[in-house]
Every structure is written in structure tokens, then in C-alpha cells.
Design a protein around this motif. Structure first.
Motif, PDB file in Angstrom:
ATOM      1  N   HIS A  39       0.853  -1.175   0.000  1.00  0.00           N
ATOM      2  CA  HIS A  39       0.000   0.000   0.000  1.00  0.00           C
ATOM      3  C   HIS A  39       0.899   1.238   0.000  1.00  0.00           C
ATOM      4  CE1 HIS A  39      -2.450  -3.265   1.537  1.00  0.00           C
ATOM      5  NE2 HIS A  39      -3.547  -2.534   1.465  1.00  0.00           N
ATOM      6  N   ALA A  40       0.503   2.247  -0.738  1.00  0.00           N
ATOM      7  CA  ALA A  40       1.356   3.439  -0.847  1.00  0.00           C
ATOM      8  C   ALA A  40       0.498   4.641  -1.237  1.00  0.00           C
ATOM      9  CB  ALA A  40       2.448   3.215  -1.897  1.00  0.00           C
ATOM     10  N   PHE A  41       1.119   5.799  -1.144  1.00  0.00           N
ATOM     11  CA  PHE A  41       0.476   7.033  -1.604  1.00  0.00           C
ATOM     12  C   PHE A  41       1.257   7.564  -2.802  1.00  0.00           C
ATOM     13  CE2 PHE A  41      -0.795   6.792   2.840  1.00  0.00           C
ATOM     14  CZ  PHE A  41      -2.147   7.069   2.766  1.00  0.00           C
ATOM     15  N   MET A  42       0.554   7.791  -3.901  1.00  0.00           N
ATOM     16  CA  MET A  42       1.181   8.419  -5.053  1.00  0.00           C
ATOM     17  C   MET A  42       1.184   9.923  -4.826  1.00  0.00           C
ATOM     18  SD  MET A  42       1.873   5.725  -6.737  1.00  0.00           S
ATOM     19  CE  MET A  42       2.637   6.528  -8.149  1.00  0.00           C
ATOM     20  N   ASP A  43       2.291  10.554  -5.190  1.00  0.00           N
ATOM     21  CA  ASP A  43       2.439  11.996  -5.064  1.00  0.00           C
ATOM     22  C   ASP A  43       1.928  12.650  -6.344  1.00  0.00           C
ATOM     23  OD1 ASP A  43       3.277  14.628  -4.847  1.00  0.00           O
ATOM     24  OD2 ASP A  43       5.305  14.137  -4.164  1.00  0.00           O
ATOM     25  N   GLU A  44       0.752  13.255  -6.287  1.00  0.00           N
ATOM     26  CA  GLU A  44       0.117  13.817  -7.474  1.00  0.00           C
ATOM     27  C   GLU A  44       0.881  15.028  -8.015  1.00  0.00           C
ATOM     28  OE1 GLU A  44      -3.893  12.350  -8.214  1.00  0.00           O
ATOM     29  OE2 GLU A  44      -1.906  11.430  -8.409  1.00  0.00           O
ATOM     30  N   THR A  45       1.773  15.603  -7.204  1.00  0.00           N
ATOM     31  CA  THR A  45       2.581  16.728  -7.694  1.00  0.00           C
ATOM     32  C   THR A  45       3.801  16.248  -8.477  1.00  0.00           C
ATOM     33  OG1 THR A  45       4.033  16.899  -5.729  1.00  0.00           O
ATOM     34  CG2 THR A  45       1.903  18.025  -5.639  1.00  0.00           C
ATOM     35  N   ARG A  46       4.079  14.936  -8.405  1.00  0.00           N
ATOM     36  CA  ARG A  46       5.198  14.335  -9.141  1.00  0.00           C
ATOM     37  C   ARG A  46       4.664  13.074  -9.820  1.00  0.00           C
ATOM     38  NH1 ARG A  46       9.664  12.475  -5.822  1.00  0.00           N
ATOM     39  NH2 ARG A  46       8.016  11.692  -4.460  1.00  0.00           N
ATOM     40  N   PRO A  47       4.081  13.191 -10.984  1.00  0.00           N
ATOM     41  CA  PRO A  47       3.422  12.064 -11.642  1.00  0.00           C
ATOM     42  C   PRO A  47       4.310  10.811 -11.696  1.00  0.00           C
ATOM     43  CG  PRO A  47       2.993  14.083 -12.845  1.00  0.00           C
ATOM     44  CD  PRO A  47       4.000  14.426 -11.779  1.00  0.00           C
ATOM     45  N   GLY A  48       3.726   9.691 -11.252  1.00  0.00           N
ATOM     46  CA  GLY A  48       4.446   8.422 -11.277  1.00  0.00           C
ATOM     47  C   GLY A  48       5.341   8.178 -10.080  1.00  0.00           C
ATOM     48  N   ALA A  56       8.032  13.800   3.297  1.00  0.00           N
ATOM     49  CA  ALA A  56       7.212  14.024   4.503  1.00  0.00           C
ATOM     50  C   ALA A  56       7.729  13.149   5.640  1.00  0.00           C
ATOM     51  CB  ALA A  56       5.748  13.706   4.205  1.00  0.00           C
ATOM     52  N   PRO A  57       8.783  13.597   6.344  1.00  0.00           N
ATOM     53  CA  PRO A  57       9.402  12.776   7.397  1.00  0.00           C
ATOM     54  C   PRO A  57       8.425  12.279   8.455  1.00  0.00           C
ATOM     55  CG  PRO A  57      10.768  14.692   6.919  1.00  0.00           C
ATOM     56  CD  PRO A  57       9.487  14.883   6.171  1.00  0.00           C
ATOM     57  N   GLY A  58       7.346  13.007   8.676  1.00  0.00           N
ATOM     58  CA  GLY A  58       6.382  12.608   9.686  1.00  0.00           C
ATOM     59  C   GLY A  58       5.699  11.280   9.393  1.00  0.00           C
ATOM     60  N   GLU A 100      -2.240  14.492   3.151  1.00  0.00           N
ATOM     61  CA  GLU A 100      -2.153  15.722   2.362  1.00  0.00           C
ATOM     62  C   GLU A 100      -1.777  16.908   3.245  1.00  0.00           C
ATOM     63  OE1 GLU A 100      -5.044  14.750  -1.432  1.00  0.00           O
ATOM     64  OE2 GLU A 100      -5.930  15.792   0.298  1.00  0.00           O
ATOM     65  N   ARG A 101      -2.314  16.937   4.451  1.00  0.00           N
ATOM     66  CA  ARG A 101      -1.918  18.014   5.373  1.00  0.00           C
ATOM     67  C   ARG A 101      -0.465  17.852   5.799  1.00  0.00           C
ATOM     68  NH1 ARG A 101      -7.060  16.954   7.602  1.00  0.00           N
ATOM     69  NH2 ARG A 101      -6.134  15.712   9.283  1.00  0.00           N
ATOM     70  N   LEU A 102      -0.061  16.627   6.048  1.00  0.00           N
ATOM     71  CA  LEU A 102       1.302  16.356   6.496  1.00  0.00           C
ATOM     72  C   LEU A 102       2.334  16.728   5.436  1.00  0.00           C
ATOM     73  CD1 LEU A 102       2.982  14.939   8.831  1.00  0.00           C
ATOM     74  CD2 LEU A 102       2.848  12.880   7.406  1.00  0.00           C
ATOM     75  N   SER A 103       2.026  16.414   4.185  1.00  0.00           N
ATOM     76  CA  SER A 103       2.991  16.607   3.099  1.00  0.00           C
ATOM     77  C   SER A 103       2.831  17.927   2.362  1.00  0.00           C
ATOM     78  CB  SER A 103       2.861  15.464   2.091  1.00  0.00           C
ATOM     79  OG  SER A 103       1.582  15.505   1.457  1.00  0.00           O
ATOM     80  N   GLY A 104       1.648  18.539   2.473  1.00  0.00           N
ATOM     81  CA  GLY A 104       1.376  19.736   1.686  1.00  0.00           C
ATOM     82  C   GLY A 104       1.227  19.428   0.210  1.00  0.00           C
TER      83      GLY A 104
END
Length: 240
Positions: A39-48, A56-58, A100-104
Motif C-alpha cells: 500500500h502506498a500514496f502516489m504523489d500527485e505533484t510528481r506524476p508516477g 514528509a518525514p512525519g 495531504e496536510r502532512l505533506s502539503g
């Protein structure tokens, strides 16, 4: 083909860049430890690209464990616990909003199947290995205790010969367990994630600096899976 050591610890990380769980035994699949980074989160600001603790160190402060038996058709439910003690399931939209709040950043949760977890999600190879001998030597060199979880290895090995960093001479060799065979492929070059204290979730920049200083930024080795099967803590292995 004598005994080279035994398996001290098995770790898997059901969610990429979250803290993982120590397990007594696990099925090793062609992609690696069952459910690791499934399971993971894709970073929509960096496609792929995946969102990781580098951005996001937190994330390291969040823990994720499977609840239920390992199944071939689908992964068990995941229980996620925040640093504040709040509990989420993977499907909970509040978890996405919190990331999203954690990473901005805008993120998209992804979930893979037990038959296939892509290498990019796992890291750069199927299995990451460190040894107790190397951990102890690094503790001597820097003068403080090191939590092995900083290095996010899947397997921690206790060697018969207490020689630090000998795993860096194993490239091309196989680790043969009762059922599982792994081939050591290459060294693990470290990044800033090891600066995150997994217990207190704080940044300690001296860790990566010391790995650069004493080990040319290498700590641990990557291995590929050559034979799948069940792997258990305490199991002996030979080096071929």
C-alpha cells in the motif's frame, strides 16, 4: 555448505514509508516479503512518484500492521495508528486527508495485489538485508545505540562469524534457508530517511553523515528472490 548464521528479525512495511511490523514468520513471494510496501500514496505533484518520508518525514511516525491471515487473493485489512494514537483503516478518507496536510501535496492511495507488488514500491530490489555485526560496529564507531528500524530492512541476520560488513562481499552469492533462496545483488546506498528516529519521530542528521563518513554511504545489501517459500525467525541459512 555450513551454517552462515540465523535469521534474527523479519520486518515488513504494509504502507510505504510508514513504520512496519516485526513478524514471527512470513511467506516470501517473487516480489519479496508478503505485503511489504503493498500500500502506498502516489504523489500527485510528481506524476508516477510515490510520497515517501523523504518528502514528509512525519510518515515514519505512523505505524501499519496487517490484521488477519495472509491470503493469496487479497491482503488482510491494515490497522494504521497515528503518532497521536488515532486509528484508521486503509479505506478511511480521513487518512488520505491527513497525508495531504502532512505533506502539503495532493496524494492518491494505491493498493497492490498479493500476486504483484512492483519493485518501485518495495524499493530497488526484492529484499533489503542488514546484519547485527554491522549494526554493532556502527554503534561503536558513532558511540550510540542504533535502532535497526532506521534502515528499514526486511531481514536482520545474526552471523556465525561476527565480522562487520562481510555482507558486502556476498554479491552474486545465495542465502539458502529451509525453503527460501535469496541472491545478494548489490549494496544499499542510503538516503535521508535513516535520519528519522523511528522511536521519537525526530530528525537526527548525524546518522546519514556518519554512514557517509565511515561507510561511503553504503549500509546493508539488496537481494532478489530465487526461490519462494515460508521464512521464520531463528531459521538458519547457508551461504553459497
Amino acid at each position: 555448505m555450513g551454517k552462515a548464521g540465523k535469521l534474527q528479525t523479519i520486518m515488513r512495511h504494509p504502507v510505504k514509508s510508514f513504520s512496519g511490523e516485526s513478524v514471527q514468520s512470513v511467506e516470501v513471494k517473487s516480489y519479496g516479503v508478503y505485503g511489504d510496501r503493498s500500500h502506498a500514496f502516489m504523489d500527485e505533484t510528481r506524476p508516477g512518484k510515490y510520497l515517501t518520508a523523504t518528502q514528509a518525514p512525519g510518515m515514519i511516525g505512523y505505524s501499519a500492521v496487517f490484521k488477519g491471515e495472509e491470503k493469496e487473493e487479497e491482503f488482510p485489512e491494515i490497522l494504521i495508528k497515528t503518532p497521536e494514537g488515532t486509528r484508521y483503516s486503509w479505506q478511511d478518507n480521513l487518512l488520505k486527508e491527513e497525508m495531504e496536510r502532512l505533506s502539503g501535496r495532493k496524494v492518491k492511495p494505491v493498493k497492490y495485489s498479493p500476486s504483484h507488488v512492483p519493485i518501485g514500491a518495495i524499493e530497488e530490489e526484492n529484499i533489503l538485508i542488514v546484519t547485527l555485526s554491522s549494526l554493532k560496529k556502527m554503534e561503536e564507531l558513532i558511540g550510540k545505540r542504533i535502532d535497526h528500524r532506521r534502515f528499514r530492512a526486511n531481514l536482520v541476520l545474526d552471523l556465525e562469524e561476527d565480522i562487520p560488513f562481510q555482507e558486502e562481499t556476498w554479491y552474486g552469492k545465495k542465502l539458502v534457508f529451509k525453503e527460501v533462496e535469496l541472491k545478494v545483488e548489490r549494496p544499499c546506498e542510503r538516503c535521508s530517511i535513516i535520519n528519522i528516529d523511528p522511536e521519537e519521530n525526530r530528525i537526527t542528521p548525524e546518522m546519514l553523515k556518519n554512514i557517509y563518513k565511515y561507510r561511503d554511504n553504503i549500509f546493508g545489501v539488496y537481494a532478489s528472490v530465487k526461490r519462494t517459500g515460508r521464512l521464520s525467525r531463528g531459521e538458519a541459512f547457508s551461504l553459497v
